[in-house]
Design a protein around this motif. Structure first.
Motif, PDB file in Angstrom:
ATOM      1  N   ALA A   1       0.832  -1.289   0.019  1.00 37.62           N
ATOM      2  CA  ALA A   1      -0.154  -0.248   0.029  1.00 37.62           C
ATOM      3  C   ALA A   1       0.665   1.228  -0.006  1.00 37.62           C
ATOM      4  N   HIS A   2       0.513   2.337  -0.911  1.00 43.66           N
ATOM      5  CA  HIS A   2       1.356   3.528  -1.224  1.00 43.66           C
ATOM      6  C   HIS A   2       3.009   3.231  -1.568  1.00 43.66           C
ATOM      7  N   ALA A   3       3.243   2.086  -1.828  1.00 39.82           N
ATOM      8  CA  ALA A   3       4.800   1.963  -2.215  1.00 39.82           C
ATOM      9  C   ALA A   3       4.912   2.673  -3.518  1.00 39.82           C
ATOM     10  N   PRO A   4       6.210   3.479  -3.569  1.00 40.65           N
ATOM     11  CA  PRO A   4       6.357   4.216  -4.769  1.00 40.65           C
ATOM     12  C   PRO A   4       6.544   3.281  -6.033  1.00 40.65           C
ATOM     13  N   ILE A   5       6.058   3.943  -7.044  1.00 37.35           N
ATOM     14  CA  ILE A   5       6.235   3.359  -8.454  1.00 37.35           C
ATOM     15  C   ILE A   5       7.066   4.220  -9.234  1.00 37.35           C
ATOM     16  N   TYR A   6       7.959   3.533 -10.071  1.00 37.43           N
ATOM     17  CA  TYR A   6       9.043   4.179 -10.856  1.00 37.43           C
ATOM     18  C   TYR A   6       8.677   4.079 -12.436  1.00 37.43           C
ATOM     19  N   SER A   7       9.142   4.941 -13.080  1.00 40.92           N
ATOM     20  CA  SER A   7       9.339   4.840 -14.521  1.00 40.92           C
ATOM     21  C   SER A   7      10.137   3.673 -14.798  1.00 40.92           C
ATOM     22  N   ILE A   8       9.936   2.686 -15.633  1.00 43.86           N
ATOM     23  CA  ILE A   8      11.018   1.656 -15.795  1.00 43.86           C
ATOM     24  C   ILE A   8      12.048   2.107 -16.939  1.00 43.86           C
ATOM     25  N   GLY A   9      11.960   3.494 -17.399  1.00 41.76           N
ATOM     26  CA  GLY A   9      12.911   3.972 -18.348  1.00 41.76           C
ATOM     27  C   GLY A   9      12.681   5.365 -18.636  1.00 41.76           C
ATOM     28  N   ASP A  10      13.742   6.002 -19.618  1.00 42.08           N
ATOM     29  CA  ASP A  10      13.467   7.332 -19.788  1.00 42.08           C
ATOM     30  C   ASP A  10      12.410   7.397 -20.799  1.00 42.08           C
ATOM     31  N   GLY A  11      11.588   8.583 -20.819  1.00 43.26           N
ATOM     32  CA  GLY A  11      10.457   8.733 -21.772  1.00 43.26           C
ATOM     33  C   GLY A  11       9.634   9.911 -21.448  1.00 43.26           C
ATOM     34  N   VAL A  12       8.742   9.929 -22.325  1.00 45.93           N
ATOM     35  CA  VAL A  12       7.545  11.084 -22.264  1.00 45.93           C
ATOM     36  C   VAL A  12       6.294  10.535 -21.671  1.00 45.93           C
ATOM     37  N   VAL A  13       5.708  11.206 -20.606  1.00 46.39           N
ATOM     38  CA  VAL A  13       4.414  10.637 -20.153  1.00 46.39           C
ATOM     39  C   VAL A  13       3.457  10.951 -21.419  1.00 46.39           C
ATOM     40  N   ARG A  14       2.807   9.770 -21.716  1.00 45.17           N
ATOM     41  CA  ARG A  14       1.717   9.989 -22.758  1.00 45.17           C
ATOM     42  C   ARG A  14       0.491  10.280 -22.110  1.00 45.17           C
ATOM     43  N   PHE A  15       0.004   9.763 -20.747  1.00 44.21           N
ATOM     44  CA  PHE A  15      -1.187   9.722 -20.361  1.00 44.21           C
ATOM     45  C   PHE A  15      -0.935   9.645 -18.763  1.00 44.21           C
ATOM     46  N   ALA A  16      -1.953  10.473 -18.091  1.00 45.83           N
ATOM     47  CA  ALA A  16      -1.690  10.516 -16.699  1.00 45.83           C
ATOM     48  C   ALA A  16      -3.009  11.222 -16.315  1.00 45.83           C
ATOM     49  N   GLN A  17      -4.170  10.404 -15.792  1.00 46.93           N
ATOM     50  CA  GLN A  17      -5.359  10.857 -15.508  1.00 46.93           C
ATOM     51  C   GLN A  17      -6.207   9.669 -14.887  1.00 46.93           C
ATOM     52  N   LEU A  18      -7.288  10.224 -14.235  1.00 49.54           N
ATOM     53  CA  LEU A  18      -8.436   9.213 -13.537  1.00 49.54           C
ATOM     54  C   LEU A  18      -9.063   8.961 -15.008  1.00 49.54           C
ATOM     55  N   VAL A  19      -9.364   7.608 -15.078  1.00 53.35           N
ATOM     56  CA  VAL A  19     -10.119   7.145 -16.249  1.00 53.35           C
ATOM     57  C   VAL A  19     -11.512   6.981 -15.732  1.00 53.35           C
ATOM     58  N   SER A  20     -11.904   5.999 -14.748  1.00 51.56           N
ATOM     59  CA  SER A  20     -13.053   5.860 -14.019  1.00 51.56           C
ATOM     60  C   SER A  20     -12.685   5.028 -12.775  1.00 51.56           C
ATOM     61  N   LYS A  21     -13.750   5.102 -11.604  1.00 52.04           N
ATOM     62  CA  LYS A  21     -13.199   4.548 -10.356  1.00 52.04           C
ATOM     63  C   LYS A  21     -13.496   3.120 -10.525  1.00 52.04           C
ATOM     64  N   THR A  22     -14.282   2.496 -11.541  1.00 52.16           N
ATOM     65  CA  THR A  22     -14.516   1.210 -11.547  1.00 52.16           C
ATOM     66  C   THR A  22     -13.500   0.333 -12.553  1.00 52.16           C
ATOM     67  N   THR A  23     -12.804   1.060 -13.523  1.00 51.70           N
ATOM     68  CA  THR A  23     -12.180   0.354 -14.520  1.00 51.70           C
ATOM     69  C   THR A  23     -10.530   0.316 -14.146  1.00 51.70           C
ATOM     70  N   TRP A  24     -10.159   1.495 -14.434  1.00 49.64           N
ATOM     71  CA  TRP A  24      -8.455   1.661 -14.337  1.00 49.64           C
ATOM     72  C   TRP A  24      -8.022   2.467 -13.182  1.00 49.64           C
ATOM     73  N   GLY A  25      -9.264   3.093 -12.734  1.00 49.86           N
ATOM     74  CA  GLY A  25      -8.709   4.216 -11.460  1.00 49.86           C
ATOM     75  C   GLY A  25      -7.961   5.287 -12.317  1.00 49.86           C
ATOM     76  N   ASN A  26      -6.904   5.701 -11.617  1.00 50.14           N
ATOM     77  CA  ASN A  26      -5.718   6.635 -12.293  1.00 50.14           C
ATOM     78  C   ASN A  26      -4.779   5.908 -12.834  1.00 50.14           C
ATOM     79  N   LEU A  27      -4.543   6.244 -14.177  1.00 48.55           N
ATOM     80  CA  LEU A  27      -3.828   5.466 -15.169  1.00 48.55           C
ATOM     81  C   LEU A  27      -2.554   6.304 -15.546  1.00 48.55           C
TER      82      LEU A  27
END
Ligand SMILES: [Zn+2]
Length: 290
Positions: A62-88
């Protein structure tokens, strides 16, 4: 550049020989070789699993940090829906082994990045969440070697095994095989990290441009405001030398100042003054203060 596990301590993520998932983490829906498992999403709703479901026993993740696996550019970062993806979060890593590479992180909490932001391997991007109590705490993580996640960041093949295997790979095997590999071509604007195929296209989303990093150069620091106005509510004072990502394309001008919105982090969407419109004074610069 290298590719690393999205979870674990710094030691665990970098220790050789690379075992990819740290010892204390378990993949609850692991691929076998090139075959994704079929699993029950909800009542009577079966699907092939596109990646890994990374857990620690007893919600220790719970609440453990998540890291980018490599260099890149964020394509998407938002709440999709509370029942499918949540924050993606989806990250575009450019071209690796002659193919596009996207990584995806689902059901996360406390997103630290925003669309268009450049990230480095190992940058924290979010925390492991439980999607508003819908799931046990875990990270859904997958890797795609097509441009499908560029076209549709929420793409889910369901029971279409052929599409699942076409767009996704066994994420643990991919990371094992590529942990010391580098992109032949990073997403537009990030430059290249090694020679290689160079012009091999495939990941050139028009709406994803990396945003430059700005530095506070004013010795007094830079005041952050809720709105682009000196009359707006003040939030924090960023000391000289602070790095911020600012989307100047979305900047505004008032009578005296040019303002820019901060992208990513806790201050996402808040405003700083970049310079005076008469050009006499700048508060932020893309060069670090001397
Ligand atoms: Zn999953």
């Amino acid at each position: 550049m290298a590719f690393r596990s999205p979870v674990g301590t710094e030691d665990e993520r970098n220790k050789m020989p690379i075992d990819i998932w740290p010892k204390t983490w378990v993949d609850a829906n692991a691929w076998t070789g090139n075959i994704p498992p079929k699993y029950l999403l909800g009542k009577g709703n079966w699907a092939y699993h596109t990646g890994a479901d990374l857990n620690m026993a007893g919600d220790k993740d719970a609440h453990a940090p998540i890291y980018s696996i490599g260099d890149g550019v964020v394509r998407f970062a938002q709440l999709v829906s509370k029942t499918t993806w949540g924050n993606l979060v989806v990250i575009n890593h450019g071209i690796v082994n002659g193919k596009p590479l996207f990584s995806r992180y689902g059901h996360v909490e406390d997103m630290l990045v925003a669309k268009g932001q450049a990230v480095k391997a190992g940058d924290p991007i979010a925390k492991v969440g439980n999607q508003f109590g819908v799931f046990p705490y875990h990270l859904h993580f997958d890797i795609s070697t097509t441009i499908q996640l560029d076209k549709s960041p929420t793409y889910w093949p369901g029971l279409d095994l052929q599409s699942c295997r076409h767009h996704f790979v066994n994420p643990r095997n991919w990371l094992r095989e590529n942990h010391n590999n580098s992109a032949e071509k990073l997403p537009d604007g990030l430059g290249t990290s090694g020679g290689g195929l160079g012009t091999n296209g495939g990941t050139k989303p028009d709406d994803v441009k990396p945003l430059p990093t700005w530095y506070v150069i004013d010795p007094q620091g830079a005041q952050v405001y809720k709105e682009p106005s000196l009359a707006a509510e003040k939030t924090v004072l960023l000391p000289r030398g602070t790095k911020v990502t600012v989307d100047v394309q979305k900047g505004r001008k008032d009578a005296a100042l040019t303002w820019g919105p901060i992208i990513g982090g806790n201050l996402n969407g808040q405003w700083v003054a970049i310079r005076k419109n008469d050009g006499k004074e700048s508060y932020l610069s893309t060069n670090p203060p001397q």
